[in-house]
Design an enzyme around this catalytic site. Structure first.
Site, mmCIF file in Angstrom:
data_model
loop_
_atom_site.group_PDB
_atom_site.id
_atom_site.type_symbol
_atom_site.label_atom_id
_atom_site.label_comp_id
_atom_site.label_asym_id
_atom_site.label_seq_id
_atom_site.Cartn_x
_atom_site.Cartn_y
_atom_site.Cartn_z
ATOM 1 N N SER A 1 49.215 -13.551 -25.766
ATOM 2 C CA SER A 1 47.959 -13.876 -26.431
ATOM 3 C C SER A 1 47.936 -15.332 -26.905
ATOM 4 C CB SER A 1 47.718 -12.889 -27.586
ATOM 5 O OG SER A 1 46.395 -12.961 -28.050
ATOM 6 N N ASP B 1 41.452 -7.105 -19.709
ATOM 7 C CA ASP B 1 41.638 -7.755 -21.002
ATOM 8 C C ASP B 1 40.273 -8.145 -21.574
ATOM 9 O OD1 ASP B 1 42.388 -9.264 -23.184
ATOM 10 O OD2 ASP B 1 43.608 -10.696 -22.054
ATOM 11 N N HIS C 1 44.739 -5.833 -23.427
ATOM 12 C CA HIS C 1 45.275 -7.124 -23.859
ATOM 13 C C HIS C 1 46.740 -7.077 -24.258
ATOM 14 C CE1 HIS C 1 45.176 -11.186 -25.369
ATOM 15 N NE2 HIS C 1 45.528 -10.797 -26.586
#
Length: 416
Positions: free
Chosen positions: A232, A326, A360
């Site tokens: 991330s 995602d 994600h």
């Protein structure tokens, strides 16, 4: 039914490492009778995660989860680890929290009569993080804060910095489990840990440079270079480190952005501004959550290029892992742009792996899927995409790839 003879078995042992598969069986049931299996986990915040599945005993009065199909519940079909990856929080928007890897995560498995709901038997799987003899060393060295994991044995071992930073605090499970595989791993904090500030106005890359220097100087760490694993927002930090710092041989970026986001990044006299979000591209869902996938502009457009990380300056090997579903941002686009930049500059030092229907937060194997949680940069709950089963399969595959990637590029390999 002779309830005293009914047993839940967790094989090969009730104790295992968190990333390992276990074999769940129930014995002593009445043949062909329905039985419900339930799993329960309480995380370090006290949030309860639960899953359930309905099975039918075979002619010998047994349910073998690795062979028998679930007929309903949290999942269906033959799923040997379904009672683990399908665990879902009772409290909305909760992501599992594990602060202390010195103690195992306990997953209780119960067998209940499918006819009456009566509890028949139970057992608890203790899922550990640290192998016997591993050192867990809190780090307060200069400005840097974190925890260093050193595997048992003679060494030296390849070194890795584990970045999981922007949400604040320190995340140790991935670092400790990687250390089990024969790496010295520094789980590095940046915000909200020990005496570190809870918020930051900028990303100070010199802080991360200090961490690289610290790790490389450890006598247990094999040189010449180290690795980075990130996910991330911290994936952007990893790209900046790989592009601007020396001593880095291999970098894993999981669902990262190829440009700076949220706050400026500073390194000596260099300032990389963040992309400016497009508020009109945020979708407010009926559930009260946000879909922010398209909130950032295309980093490759001329007006945004000042925010791009200069990956073409990096000499290390890259692994880009992306989830095709995602919803935090368009990680697939960003990874392809980073790869294209490397290719245009004559570099073949990358691999790109993509996972359909994954969300994600690609974590270690069997970590419960996170559908939504509070987003620190947005200040509201957001959806993260993906489907639990596909997401779980992606985590399994990526974990093996990450280990092979680091083994391939961190043993007597050249550095930046």
């Amino acid at each position: 039914m002779a309830y005293s003879q009914i047993r839940v078995k967790i094989l090969p042992s009730i104790r295992c490492f968190f990333d390992k598969l276990v074999h769940v069986k129930v014995e002593g049931l009445a043949p062909h009778k329905p039985v419900e299996l339930r799993s329960k986990l309480v995380d370090d915040r006290g949030v309860i995660f639960k899953a359930s599945a309905l099975y039918k005993a075979d002619e010998s009065g047994q349910v073998d989860v690795s062979r028998a199909p679930s007929l309903g519940g949290s999942y269906t079909g033959v799923e040997p680890m379904g009672l683990f990856w399908s665990l879902a929080p009772e409290t909305l928007h909760s992501k599992i929290l594990k602060k202390n890897v010195l103690s195992p995560t306990q997953v209780k498995i119960e067998a209940l009569s499918g006819d009456t709901g009566e509890l028949l038997a139970s057992e608890t799987n203790e899922r550990e993080y640290m192998t016997e003899g591993m050192k867990r060393i809190p780090v307060q060295e200069g400005r840097i804060r974190g925890v260093l994991f050193i595997p048992p044995g003679k060494g030296p071992f390849p070194g890795i910095v584990d970045l999981y930073t922007f949400g604040g605090g320190l995340t140790e499970p991935r670092a400790s489990l990687l250390a089990n595989k024969g790496f010295v791993v520094l789980a590095l904090a940046y915000l909200g840990y020990m005496d570190l500030p809870r918020k930051a106005e900028k990303l100070d890359l010199e802080y991360f440079e200090e961490a690289v220097t610290y790790l490389r100087r450890q006598p247990e760490v094999e040189g010449p270079g180290i690795g980075i694993i990130s996910i991330s927002h911290s994936g952007g930090i990893a790209l900046a480190m790989s592009s601007l710092l020396s001593g880095i041989s291999a970098t894993v970026c999981i669902n990262a952005c190829n440009a700076n986001t949220v706050i400026p990044l500073h390194y000596k006299d260099l300032v990389i501004p963040p992309l400016c979000p497009l508020i009109e591209n945020i979708t407010f869902l009926d559930s009260g959550m946000l879909d922010i996938r398209d909130a950032l502009p295309d980093p490759s457009l001329e007006e945004n290029r000042a925010s791009l990380y200069m990956v073409e300056r990096a000499s290390c090997q890259f692994m880009f892992a992306v989830s095709e579903d995602d919803l935090n941002w368009n990680s697939g686009l960003y990874a392809k742009q980073a790869v294209e930049t490397l290719r245009k500059h004559g570099k073949k030092s990358y691999e790109l792996v993509s996972y359909p229907k994954a969300g994600h937060f690609l974590e270690v194997p069997h970590m419960p899927y996170c559908a939504s949680t509070f987003h620190g940069a947005v200040g509201m709950p957001v959806v993260f995409g993906g489907e639990p089963k596909a997401h779980s399969e992606a985590q399994l595959d990526l974990w093996e790839r990450v280990q092979e990637f680091f083994k391939s590029h961190l043993v007597n390999k050249s550095t930046c």
